[in-house]
Structures are given as structure tokens and as C-alpha cells.
Design a protein around this motif. Structure first.
Motif, PDB file in Angstrom:
ATOM      1  N   ARG A 214      70.351 124.218 -38.885  1.00 25.51           N
ATOM      2  CA  ARG A 214      71.267 123.098 -39.134  1.00 25.51           C
ATOM      3  C   ARG A 214      71.396 122.220 -37.887  1.00 25.51           C
ATOM      4  NH1 ARG A 214      74.653 126.873 -42.782  1.00 25.51           N
ATOM      5  NH2 ARG A 214      75.383 127.828 -40.847  1.00 25.51           N
ATOM      6  N   CYS A 218      70.337 118.090 -37.088  1.00 21.91           N
ATOM      7  CA  CYS A 218      71.310 117.076 -36.656  1.00 21.91           C
ATOM      8  C   CYS A 218      70.608 115.860 -36.057  1.00 21.91           C
ATOM      9  CB  CYS A 218      72.269 117.655 -35.618  1.00 21.91           C
ATOM     10  SG  CYS A 218      73.575 118.682 -36.298  1.00 21.91           S
ATOM     11  N   ARG A 221      70.112 112.955 -38.260  1.00 20.08           N
ATOM     12  CA  ARG A 221      71.300 112.138 -38.525  1.00 20.08           C
ATOM     13  C   ARG A 221      71.595 111.196 -37.365  1.00 20.08           C
ATOM     14  NH1 ARG A 221      70.213 116.802 -41.479  1.00 20.08           N
ATOM     15  NH2 ARG A 221      71.737 117.135 -43.152  1.00 20.08           N
ATOM     16  N   ASP A 272      80.775 108.214 -39.795  1.00 19.47           N
ATOM     17  CA  ASP A 272      80.770 109.480 -40.545  1.00 19.47           C
ATOM     18  C   ASP A 272      79.687 110.437 -40.080  1.00 19.47           C
ATOM     19  OD1 ASP A 272      78.404 108.835 -42.832  1.00 19.47           O
ATOM     20  OD2 ASP A 272      79.510 107.093 -42.123  1.00 19.47           O
ATOM     21  N   VAL A 273      78.622 109.914 -39.435  1.00 18.61           N
ATOM     22  CA  VAL A 273      77.574 110.806 -38.952  1.00 18.61           C
ATOM     23  C   VAL A 273      78.125 111.794 -37.937  1.00 18.61           C
ATOM     24  CG1 VAL A 273      76.820 109.244 -37.094  1.00 18.61           C
ATOM     25  CG2 VAL A 273      75.228 110.919 -38.029  1.00 18.61           C
ATOM     26  N   GLU A 276      79.802 114.550 -39.795  1.00 18.61           N
ATOM     27  CA  GLU A 276      78.810 115.460 -40.365  1.00 18.61           C
ATOM     28  C   GLU A 276      78.291 116.434 -39.307  1.00 18.61           C
ATOM     29  OE1 GLU A 276      74.607 115.316 -42.892  1.00 18.61           O
ATOM     30  OE2 GLU A 276      75.344 113.508 -41.883  1.00 18.61           O
ATOM     31  N   GLY A 279      80.837 118.932 -38.373  1.00 19.72           N
ATOM     32  CA  GLY A 279      80.964 119.975 -39.395  1.00 19.72           C
ATOM     33  C   GLY A 279      79.925 121.067 -39.219  1.00 19.72           C
ATOM     34  N   THR A 348      87.269 114.288 -37.295  1.00 17.87           N
ATOM     35  CA  THR A 348      87.492 113.841 -38.670  1.00 17.87           C
ATOM     36  C   THR A 348      88.600 112.809 -38.734  1.00 17.87           C
ATOM     37  OG1 THR A 348      86.775 116.004 -39.496  1.00 17.87           O
ATOM     38  CG2 THR A 348      88.016 114.611 -41.014  1.00 17.87           C
TER      39      THR A 348
END
Length: 464
Positions: A214, A218, A221, A272-273, A276, A279, A348
Motif C-alpha cells: 500500500r 502511494c 497518488r 484529498d490525496v 488517502e 489513511g 482529514t
């Protein structure tokens, strides 16, 4: 006596140390934001240097500076910043109003004054090299700050990925080492069925394998940037040739597969990236918290707890209880995980609270995101080197628990059935015997048959 120079801006004049590489905009930011007492992350500063270098190279190639020595000096100053040589001069607080303008201006002023020194001029001689007209030429905080943040994040995430991989491999090594050791598997902290210590370690390795993958993804993104978008993604004040060429320079300089956002307005106003990516960092933190707590439980006691494994003993655990040694590394790792989870909530909130065409809270996003990557990077390395690699198994304790636990009866069911297992449990309780002793006393199994049913191969077999 300290020598001073005078600089001017829209709000008036200020006197600054004559040899300071920062200028009046930085001085105002120092006064206005005494918040964190922590300067901008060093990787962000270096990445900003790379962004400014790409911009300077593009402006030079397009002939915007007729004075070739001046253009070369600006490039050299930006290169020095990209190598971390000017970090000490970026002095603004990491938390600041203005969406990062104070950071951008601190960078602009330092690069202008460093270029002046390279030209044998005194700092502050902005008629020759201007922080705004030269260093910030065809740029804005709106595009340079988020681009630098993404470059810095990618660099740090690459290091984190390697540390997570090392942690994964450490658990895989323990999986092999502990494969022969049968132990009690537990659900709801109660004895359940037999498993092996190696199988447990293998499951932890799989969790970190997912984290590694994951984190690697990244970069996909983050590699889309809005450089060239200037104010709110409009490209205001920048010629098309600059907009279309500057990213090529940055891509070559950084060796990162950067791409220009297809919609520069979207790339400027939406963050928003970062949510993400945060997260994904939170998922890694979640695994670290769960697994570090598991190791603490498995090593608990060591005499009056589970005591299945031994963690490396690193320091005395109490100022009053002799002989006590605490699981300090899992405890430290757990605290990092909790901090990263908190940062995720901050990112966030900050991302969703941005207004209209620009997110004014980018400095908070930058501080929290880069801090999280740093913390996870160090925690994974610490976990690997000072804990997981040094774990040993308490094989005798594991075996004693297997012999005594009701969980062992479940392993006997395929051979003798539920009712006979129930009889063995009754014998064990009535005569205060271990499960092994009760099994032999029942006559349903001999010792060889009992041992065969609780081998590592038997308890790890999928199905009957």
C-alpha cells in the motif's frame, strides 16, 4: 555591534541582521507564528529547493534572465538548498497562516540572498536578484508548496517502505524459526485451538506485506502535481512554454515519475490525496498497534503470564521492583501508532476544512503527514532491530500449556470424536490431571497417538 540592513514591504520597513539570508517577509512570519517552536520539515525544504531549481533552469533555458551569471547563481543557490545545505536559514514555524506563503517567501529570500553572495554582492541587494521578481518568477505558493510537499512525501515514503519490508522479513524469519513450536491459539483471550508460533508470526508478516504494498502504491497518488498552475491553478503570469517545460526539469532532477495534473484547478484546491495517503499510513499504524500489543501479551509474566516468547531485555523496568523488565519497544511503537492515528484525523479535518480555491491549512497537512511518515519509519526500524529480530521462544512454556489446556482436546476430535473428548475433559477435571494425562488415562489414545495429533503438521493441516 550587530550590523543591520533595512528592508521594505507593503506594511513598512524592518531592520534585519545584515548577514541574514532571510528577509522582511520571513521576519514578519517569525513574529506572527511563534506556535510550534519547530521549523519546516527538512525534507520539505530540500524538496522546495528542487522545485525552485527546476523553475530556475526552465526560466534560464527560456532566456528570462539576460545576465547569465545571475541565472547561474540562482540555479546554484537552488541546488544547494536541494542538497540540504541551506536548511538552517529556513526559520519560519511549521504552522503558519497563509497556506504556506511564509515558507515560500522564506525560501525565496534565502535563495535570492545566497545568489547575491555567489555574485559577490551583499544580502538585500534585491535590485540585482529579487525574491519575488526572480526567484518566484512564474510561480506561486499555490503550486510550489503542494508540489514540494508531494516530492518530500514520496522521498520519505520510499524510505518507510524499505523499513516496513525489513520488518516483514524479520517476522518471516521468525515464522521459519518457530514453525515447529505448537502453542495455544486464543479467541476473546480464552484458550481456543492449537496453532504454531510460526504460523502466528507468519500472519504478522502478511499484515506488513500488505502495508508495504500500500505504501509503495502511494507514489502513484502523489506524483500528480500542479506545478505551473500558479494562482489557484489558472497559470496566471506564467508563459505556456514554462508551464509545459518546468515539470520535465523537476522530473529529471528528482528521478520521480511526476505528472502534471490534467486539471490544475482541481490539483490546487483539492487535497484529498493527502487524506488517502494518511489513511494508508493509519492502516500501517493499526497493524503496528495490534501486533505490538500481541507481543506484549505473549511475553507477559514472564512467570505468571503467558510467557510464550521472550523479548530482548533492554533496560531495567522499575525504580522499586527488582528484576522487572518491561516490553519498552512494543510500548514505544504503540505510542507512535496512536500518534499517527491522531495525525490522520488532523489531516482529514484540515483537508475537508479548506475553502474554495485553496486549502489554507496546507502547513498543518504538511506537518502532520511528514511527521507521520517519519514516526512510522523510525518505529518500524526500532521494532525490527530492537524487538522482533531478537525474539526467542519459550518452548517449554508453550508445551506445558498445550498439555494442560482444554484447547488441546479440540485437536483430538478428528480421531476420537466429540463424546470421547468430553469424557477426557471430565477425567481431567475430576482427577486434576493435564489433558495429556487424562487422554492416556481414558484409554482412548496411547501416547504415540496423542503426540501425533498435536504435531505442527497436524495442527496446521487445512481440514482433515
Amino acid at each position: 555591534m550587530v550590523q543591520l540592513r533595512t528592508e521594505n514591504d507593503l506594511l513598512g520597513q524592518k531592520q534585519l541582521p545584515a548577514d541574514a539570508l532571510w528577509g522582511i517577509h520571513t521576519a514578519r512570519a517569525i513574529e506572527n507564528f511563534p506556535i510550534m517552536k519547530q521549523t519546516v520539515h527538512q525534507e520539505l525544504v530540500k524538496a522546495y529547493g528542487e522545485v525552485k531549481l527546476a523553475c530556475a533552469q526552465t526560466n534560464n533555458a527560456l532566456g528570462f534572465w539576460k545576465n547569465k551569471e545571475k541565472g547561474a547563481a540562482i540555479e546554484q543557490a537552488a541546488f544547494e538548498m536541494s542538497q540540504g545545505l541551506l536548511n538552517e536559514h529556513i526559520v519560519v514555524d511549521s504552522l503558519q497562516g497563509g497556506a504556506g506563503t511564509s515558507t515560500n517567501m522564506n525560501v525565496n529570500e534565502v535563495l535570492a540572498n545566497r545568489a547575491l553572495l555567489l555574485l559577490n554582492q551583499q544580502p538585500g541587494n534585491y535590485d540585482l536578484v529579487s525574491p519575488l521578481n526572480d526567484i518566484n518568477l512564474h510561480q506561486s505558493t499555490n503550486d510550489t508548496y503542494p508540489t514540494a510537499l508531494k516530492v518530500a512525501a514520496i522521498r520519505l515514503l520510499r524510505l518507510l517502505e524499505q523499513n516496513v519490508l525489513a520488518l516483514q522479513e524479520a517476522f518471516q524469519q521468525k515464522e521459519k524459526e518457530f514453525a515447529p513450536i505448537v502453542k495455544i491459539g486464543r479467541t476473546q483471550l480464552q484458550d481456543a485451538v492449537l496453532t504454531t508460533l510460526g504460523r502466528e508470526m507468519g500472519a504478522y508478516a502478511e499484515a506488513f506485506n500488505r502495508d508495504r504494498w500500500r505504501i509503495y502504491k502511494c507514489e502513484e497518488r502523489l506524483r500528480v502535481v500542479n506545478l505551473g498552475g500558479t494562482a489557484i491553478g489558472t497559470g496566471l503570469g506564467a508563459p505556456k512554454q514554462f508551464i509545459f517545460r518546468v515539470l520535465d526539469k523537476l522530473r529529471d532532477n528528482t528521478n520521480i515519475g511526476l505528472a502534471r495534473s490534467e486539471n490544475l484547478v482541481d490539483g490546487t484546491l483539492n487535497t484529498d490525496v493527502f487524506v488517502e495517503v494518511s489513511g494508508i499510513l493509519k492502516a500501517c499504524a493499526s497493524n503496528l498497534l495490534k501486533i505490538s500489543n500481541d507481543l506484549r501479551l505473549m511475553s507477559s509474566g514472564p512467570h505468571a503470564g503467558l510467557g510464550e516468547i521472550n523479548l530482548p531485555e533492554l533496560q531495567a523496568g522499575s525504580s522499586i521492583m527488582p528484576g522487572k523488565v518491561n516490553p519498552v519497544i512494543p510500548e514505544a511503537v504503540a505510542q507512535v501508532a496512536i500518534k499517527v492515528m491522531g495525525n490522520d484525523q488532523i489531516i482529514t479535518q484540515a483537508s475537508s476544512s479548506g475553502n474554495l480555491e485553496l486549502n489554507q491549512f496546507l502547513p498543518l497537512i504538511a506537518h502532520s503527514l511528514l511527521e507521520s511518515v517519519d514516526l512510522l519509519k523510525e518505529a518500524c526500524n526500532l521494532f525490527t532491530e530492537k524487538c522482533v529480530s531478537g525474539i526467542t521462544a519459550n518452548e517449554k512454556k508453550c508445551r506445558a500449556q498445550v498439555n494442560n489446556s482444554t484447547a488441546t482436546v479440540t485437536a483430538l476430535m478428528p480421531a476420537i470424536g466429540y463424546n470421547k473428548c468430553d469424557e477426557i475433559l471430565k477425567i481431567a477435571r475430576q482427577h486434576e490431571l493435564s489433558i495429556k494425562e487424562a487422554s492416556l488415562k481414558s484409554g482412548f489414545l496411547n501416547e504415540e497417538e496423542f503426540e501425533q495429533l498435536i504435531t505442527p503438521e497436524a495442527v496446521c493441516r487445512l481440514g482433515h
